[in-house]
Design a protein around this motif. Structure first.
Motif, mmCIF file in Angstrom:
data_model
loop_
_atom_site.group_PDB
_atom_site.id
_atom_site.type_symbol
_atom_site.label_atom_id
_atom_site.label_comp_id
_atom_site.label_asym_id
_atom_site.label_seq_id
_atom_site.Cartn_x
_atom_site.Cartn_y
_atom_site.Cartn_z
ATOM 1 N N SER A 1 22.546 10.652 -21.036
ATOM 2 C CA SER A 1 22.415 12.060 -21.405
ATOM 3 C C SER A 1 21.779 12.790 -20.229
ATOM 4 N N GLU A 2 21.786 14.123 -20.285
ATOM 5 C CA GLU A 2 21.193 14.904 -19.199
ATOM 6 C C GLU A 2 19.699 14.605 -19.072
ATOM 7 N N GLU A 3 19.023 14.513 -20.191
ATOM 8 C CA GLU A 3 17.587 14.219 -20.162
ATOM 9 C C GLU A 3 17.327 12.856 -19.524
ATOM 10 N N MET A 4 18.122 11.871 -19.872
ATOM 11 C CA MET A 4 17.958 10.535 -19.297
ATOM 12 C C MET A 4 18.216 10.554 -17.792
ATOM 13 N N ALA A 5 19.249 11.289 -17.382
ATOM 14 C CA ALA A 5 19.600 11.341 -15.961
ATOM 15 C C ALA A 5 18.475 11.957 -15.135
ATOM 16 N N ILE A 6 17.897 13.048 -15.616
ATOM 17 C CA ILE A 6 16.813 13.698 -14.870
ATOM 18 C C ILE A 6 15.598 12.779 -14.798
ATOM 19 N N LYS A 7 15.262 12.145 -15.916
ATOM 20 C CA LYS A 7 14.127 11.212 -15.905
ATOM 21 C C LYS A 7 14.362 10.080 -14.920
ATOM 22 N N GLU A 8 15.582 9.555 -14.911
ATOM 23 C CA GLU A 8 15.887 8.444 -14.003
ATOM 24 C C GLU A 8 15.838 8.903 -12.547
ATOM 25 N N ALA A 9 16.382 10.081 -12.262
ATOM 26 C CA ALA A 9 16.365 10.598 -10.894
ATOM 27 C C ALA A 9 14.943 10.828 -10.402
ATOM 28 N N GLN A 10 14.062 11.211 -11.308
ATOM 29 C CA GLN A 10 12.668 11.460 -10.929
ATOM 30 C C GLN A 10 11.907 10.172 -10.622
ATOM 31 N N ARG A 11 12.490 9.018 -10.934
ATOM 32 C CA ARG A 11 11.863 7.744 -10.582
ATOM 33 C C ARG A 11 12.043 7.412 -9.105
ATOM 34 N N CYS A 12 12.983 8.079 -8.441
ATOM 35 C CA CYS A 12 13.267 7.789 -7.029
ATOM 36 C C CYS A 12 12.023 8.004 -6.174
ATOM 37 N N LEU A 13 11.736 7.057 -5.303
ATOM 38 C CA LEU A 13 10.563 7.139 -4.438
ATOM 39 C C LEU A 13 10.808 7.975 -3.193
ATOM 40 N N ALA A 14 12.038 8.432 -2.989
ATOM 41 C CA ALA A 14 12.383 9.264 -1.824
ATOM 42 C C ALA A 14 11.927 8.600 -0.530
ATOM 43 N N CYS A 15 12.364 7.373 -0.316
ATOM 44 C CA CYS A 15 11.927 6.600 0.857
ATOM 45 C C CYS A 15 12.343 7.266 2.162
ATOM 46 N N ARG B 1 0.833 -1.213 0.000
ATOM 47 C CA ARG B 1 0.000 0.000 0.000
ATOM 48 C C ARG B 1 0.866 1.261 0.000
ATOM 49 N N ASN B 2 2.153 1.115 0.348
ATOM 50 C CA ASN B 2 3.067 2.257 0.276
ATOM 51 C C ASN B 2 3.190 2.804 -1.133
ATOM 52 N N PHE B 3 2.886 1.989 -2.134
ATOM 53 C CA PHE B 3 3.135 2.379 -3.518
ATOM 54 C C PHE B 3 1.857 2.659 -4.296
ATOM 55 N N GLU B 4 0.751 2.816 -3.587
ATOM 56 C CA GLU B 4 -0.505 3.121 -4.268
ATOM 57 C C GLU B 4 -0.396 4.465 -4.991
ATOM 58 N N GLY B 5 -0.841 4.482 -6.234
ATOM 59 C CA GLY B 5 -0.814 5.711 -7.029
ATOM 60 C C GLY B 5 0.479 5.930 -7.797
ATOM 61 N N ILE B 6 1.477 5.082 -7.590
ATOM 62 C CA ILE B 6 2.745 5.223 -8.303
ATOM 63 C C ILE B 6 2.659 4.436 -9.616
ATOM 64 N N LYS B 7 2.852 5.105 -10.714
ATOM 65 C CA LYS B 7 2.712 4.473 -12.023
ATOM 66 C C LYS B 7 4.006 3.768 -12.423
ATOM 67 N N VAL B 8 3.848 2.705 -13.194
ATOM 68 C CA VAL B 8 5.011 1.985 -13.717
ATOM 69 C C VAL B 8 5.780 2.906 -14.664
ATOM 70 N N LYS B 9 7.093 2.986 -14.443
ATOM 71 C CA LYS B 9 7.961 3.813 -15.274
ATOM 72 C C LYS B 9 9.325 3.125 -15.299
ATOM 73 N N LEU B 10 9.609 2.398 -16.363
ATOM 74 C CA LEU B 10 10.815 1.594 -16.433
ATOM 75 C C LEU B 10 12.059 2.466 -16.443
ATOM 76 N N ARG B 11 13.162 1.890 -15.958
ATOM 77 C CA ARG B 11 14.415 2.635 -15.839
ATOM 78 C C ARG B 11 14.984 2.960 -17.221
ATOM 79 N N GLU B 12 15.769 4.016 -17.274
ATOM 80 C CA GLU B 12 16.461 4.387 -18.498
ATOM 81 C C GLU B 12 17.538 3.348 -18.804
ATOM 82 N N LYS B 13 17.709 3.027 -20.063
ATOM 83 C CA LYS B 13 18.687 2.034 -20.476
ATOM 84 C C LYS B 13 20.015 2.705 -20.824
ATOM 85 N N MET B 14 21.082 2.214 -20.216
ATOM 86 C CA MET B 14 22.408 2.773 -20.475
ATOM 87 C C MET B 14 22.826 2.544 -21.928
ATOM 88 N N PRO B 15 23.146 3.592 -22.670
ATOM 89 C CA PRO B 15 23.661 3.406 -24.037
ATOM 90 C C PRO B 15 24.973 2.614 -23.992
#
Length: 826
Positions: free
Chosen positions: A564-578, A531-545
């Motif tokens: 890339s910078e865009e990939m890094a920001i997207k990946e960082a935004q996946r953090c759940l900030a536990c 239940r800690n993850f209710e409302g969190i949508k699936v968002k797969l990790r960025e793939k390393m080139p």
């Protein structure tokens, strides 16, 4: 009038009419409390501020009891201590959250993983690197070769995939390299103490870095012609490019560290020589370069060598002919990297031979997979018996192995299967069976073993906690002590050794250890409520080139190309900030530690009761952390928080907590600063502070002329948040939404820091002098053509009073008009 009283044996004089708590605070005597707001009282008090007053039958609440002449008060007694422990345990039992994120706790280096990911999400890459380097001076290298212990505990895996933590570490480091960033790492004042560091690999450089930051003069004695140790001479360039390693080592040397190359410990100098040169302490970080010998007939034939010697020759570009077929004996990372290097040198067929099954290999599974993709073959449960030189190469006799029944410790060991021998023909044989700090030959040729205590495996004996060896003032850590470990484990050992060396040099007996106290929402994945993850949508990790194996195997260029910078920001935004963003200011945690209350023993919340609310403009609300102290509601001067509960249990804990922000809320965020647990958190303050140094800079809010006093909380060069002192005039802790949250423009990446001048329709950066001269000329032309009253001036709302004064002087004297006003008036 004044009142004389005694608190904890200290005679004080205080203002009549104030409470015991206020009098104690003014006398710098600490009385614990979780619910106190001056002049306000909650439905149920925390009861932590109870004190004993001489002549009274029962303890009194310090927050409500006024002082009286001659009053004698005790704030610390065994009975009060026991009562506070009980109350804290009761309150902690309702608190559900994580102090530190699981990734932080799993990292051997105890890096603030959640913190640097949050910096990446905000685009604060320099600050992310500084935060990493607080605990790990090798963000470039570790960002490429770390086994990623942190990612194995990332709770995002319960939603989709773990966050690519290590790739983010690498991204911010590479960004600093690409943009030639000066990190401006600070050092403490010079101490005059001199430290000799033997070895310029990960251990030696780590110890040097942290000792230099403490203000000591550090000299590295390095045996090789370049720094890096096994990072340079044991890991091929396709893992860590040499220009990256050079930048990294130069960043460390920039702390003022001296280096002497081609200095071989035990040959060109010894411990007594360093002492004679006036060094106050010595750190031994020579690594584990000596290979365990291959003890079979033919092990010394031409074409047979250790994998570490081979990789060193690869790094120095001194490899001679290796033939078309090669065998590598061993199942560790060194063996695998040697095998992959052989392919890059043109060997057609490379076979790794290991005495157990693949699951028994100590090499990282990612490395095994990459080697297999590149064409390395594996021959499992086989062991070499002898090697013979024949026409056209080497014949190696192998015997098949099987595992024994488990021994007393439950371990199964390989044993040969009689009659299962076979021959393979190769041109080169490499072996990697383990590493030592010193070989038997080294010890025989020097007197190291006589002066330095060594283990049976020829590694240095050093105290696990202090890193001290048998020699006074000589410390050791890293692979030289433990044998081969990961780079991050070596960094941790050397950093702790540096802390002990610093304590030794300045005369401290104890090194402060990091507090391991932690509330948690589940130790293992099985314990975590979904239940800690209710409302969190699936968002797969960025793939390393990544370069394709067929291409990568053709040279020693780097395989993984980086985010890339865009990939890094997207990946960082996946953090759940536990972890809790209020980690360093949580009063519940602080008091629990002070009173030795361990919620892992006394109890804590085990499942979420409330959903997380993010609809407020500036705050997030997690009532699972709330202990119903009511400080948030009581601190709001607008009565904008409607906080209530359905009732209380027999121990005074609230049930069914409800919180609503009404129409009077101005989103100023003051309530979050009064929250005792992090249940209310500022949306912008997403970087948890877990021990890093924070400077508090007092200043005046520049948004309007009210002169509100504010405190900037600054880490290195980044403003983390703005707070206000509830005791300081004129605002007494109050700040508007602009004052408390309007600081982001200061470090916004789009903020102009250089003047722009338009030429031929395009804006170009220029100097301040040129820009001001151009503006002055335009003002002169306008004034000459249309008169001074054709010009009007407005002072920016962010301007200080001094700047406003200068602006009106400029308009009235230089321009000659009274057309001057302030934007805030509009």
């Amino acid at each position: 009038m004044s009142v004389n009283l005694v608190i904890d044996g200290k005679e004080i004089m205080a203002q009549e009419g104030i409470t015991i708590l206020e009098a104690a605070r003014r006398a710098e005597i600490s009385i614990p409390t979780l619910c106190y707001v001056k002049g306000k009282f909650p439905e149920r008090a925390c009861e932590l501020c109870l004190v004993e007053v001489e002549g009274e039958d029962a303890p009194r609440r310090a927050c409500q009891t006024e002082i009286a002449e001659g009053m004698r008060i005790a704030t610390v007694t065994p009975a009060l201590g026991k009562h506070r422990q009980q109350r804290l345990a009761i309150l902690a039992a309702t608190h559900f959250g994580d102090c530190k994120a699981p990734c932080n706790l799993t990292c051997p280096g105890q890096l603030n993983v959640q913190g640097y990911i949050a910096h990446v999400a905000k685009g604060e890459y320099e600050e992310a690197v500084r935060l990493i380097m607080d605990k790990n001076p090798f963000p470039f290298s570790v960002g490429r070769v770390c086994p990623r212990f942190c990612e194995t505990r990332c709770r995002r895996i319960l939603v989709d995939e773990p966050v690519s933590i290590n790739h983010l570490k690498r991204f911010v480091a590479d960004w600093c390299l690409t943009n030639n960033i000066d990190l401006k790492l600070s050092c403490e004042p010079r101490t005059g103490k001199r430290v000799a560091v033997i070895g310029g690999g990960p251990a030696g450089l780590t110890a040097s870095f942290y000792l230099a930051r403490k203000g000591h003069d550090v000299t590295i004695f390095e045996a090789m012609p370049k720094l890096g140790g096994m990072l340079r001479y044991g890991l091929p360039a396709y893992k860590i490019p040499r220009k990256v390693l050079d930048y990294e080592t130069n960043t460390i040397l920039a702390m003022g560290i001296s280096v002497k190359f081609n200095q071989r410990f035990g040959e060109t100098f010894g411990l007594d020589d360093l002492k004679a040169q006036g060094f106050d302490a010595t750190f031994l970080g020579v690594g584990a370069w000596a290979a365990q010998p291959l003890e079979i007939p033919g092990a010394t034939l031409p074409g047979v060598m250790s994998a570490t010697d081979f990789l060193r020759l690869v790094a120095q570009k001194k490899v001679e002919q290796v033939g078309r077929r090669a065998a590598v004996i061993g199942g560790n990372n060194i063996a695998l990297e040697a095998a992959r290097s052989l392919l890059r040198l043109g060997v057609d067929e490379v076979t790794v031979i290991f005495s157990k099954s693949r699951t028994g290999m100590s090499a990282n599974q990612r490395v095994i997979h990459e080697a297999e993709q590149e064409g390395v073959q594996f021959l499992m449960v086989a062991s070499p018996v002898k090697i013979e030189q024949v026409a056209g190469g080497l014949d190696m006799e192998l015997i098949r192995m099987r595992l024994t029944e488990p021994d007393k410790r439950g371990l199964r060991h390989p044993e040969p299967i009689p009659g299962s021998s076979n021959l393979i023909q190769v041109d080169t044989v490499l072996y990697s069976l383990g590493q030592m700090a010193f070989s038997d030959q080294q010890l025989a040729a020097s007197r190291l073993g006589e002066t330095l205590s060594l283990s049976d495996g020829n590694c240095v004996n050093a105290n696990v906690r202090t890193a001290l060896t048998n020699r006074e003032g000589v410390f050791a850590a890293g692979d030289a002590v433990s044998g081969t470990r990961t780079v991050i484990q070596t960094v941790v050992a050397a950093r702790r050794a540096a802390e002990n060396i610093h304590a030794y040099l300045v005369g401290n007996d104890q090194v402060e250890r990091e507090e391991r106290f932690n509330f948690h929402r589940g130790r293992s994945f099985d314990d975590v409520d979904l239940r800690n993850f209710e409302g969190i949508k699936v968002k797969l990790r960025e793939k390393m080139p990544t370069r394709p194996p067929a291409t990568a195997v053709q040279d020693f260029n780097e395989i993984k190309l980086g985010f890339s910078e865009e990939m890094a920001i997207k990946e960082a935004q996946r953090c759940l900030a536990c972890g809790c963003s209020a980690f360093e200011r949580c009063d519940l945690k602080r008091l629990a530690i002070e009173h030795k209350v361990d919620p892992n023993k006394t109890g804590m919340g085990t499942a979420p009761t409330y959903g997380r609310y993010t609809g407020h403009p500036t705050l997030t609300v997690d009532l699972n952390k709330c202990i119903y102290c009511q400080r948030c509601a009581n601190s709001c001067e607008y009565q904008a928080l409607e906080l209530s509960c359905e009732g209380f249990d027999d121990q005074g804990r609230a049930n069914g907590i409800r919180l609503n922000f009404n129409e009077r809320c101005v989103a100023c965020g003051r309530c979050a600063e009064f929250c005792t647990t992090g249940a209310l958190a500022k949306k912008e303050a997403i970087v948890p502070v877990t021990g890093e140094t924070i400077r508090e800079v007092r200043t005046t809010c520049p948004y309007c002329g009210a002169g509100c006093q504010m405190i900037l909380r600054v880490k290195n060069n980044t403003i983390m948040e703005v707070i206000a002192d509830p005791e300081q005039a004129p605002n007494f802790g109050a700040l508007c939404v602009k004052g408390r949250f309007g600081f982001n423009f200061v470090q916004h990446r789009d903020r102009l820091t250089q003047p722009l001048v338009r030429r031929h329709g395009l804006l170009h950066e220029t100097t301040w002098e040129e820009a001001l001269n151009l503006v002055a000329k335009r003002f002169f032309d306008l004034k000459a053509m249309y008169g001074p009253d054709a010009i009007a001036g407005f002072s920016c709302a962010r301007a200080t009073n001094e700047e406003n004064f200068i602006m009106q002087k400029f308009m009235r004297t230089a321009i000659g008009t009274n057309n001057i006003d302030h934007c805030a008036r509009l």
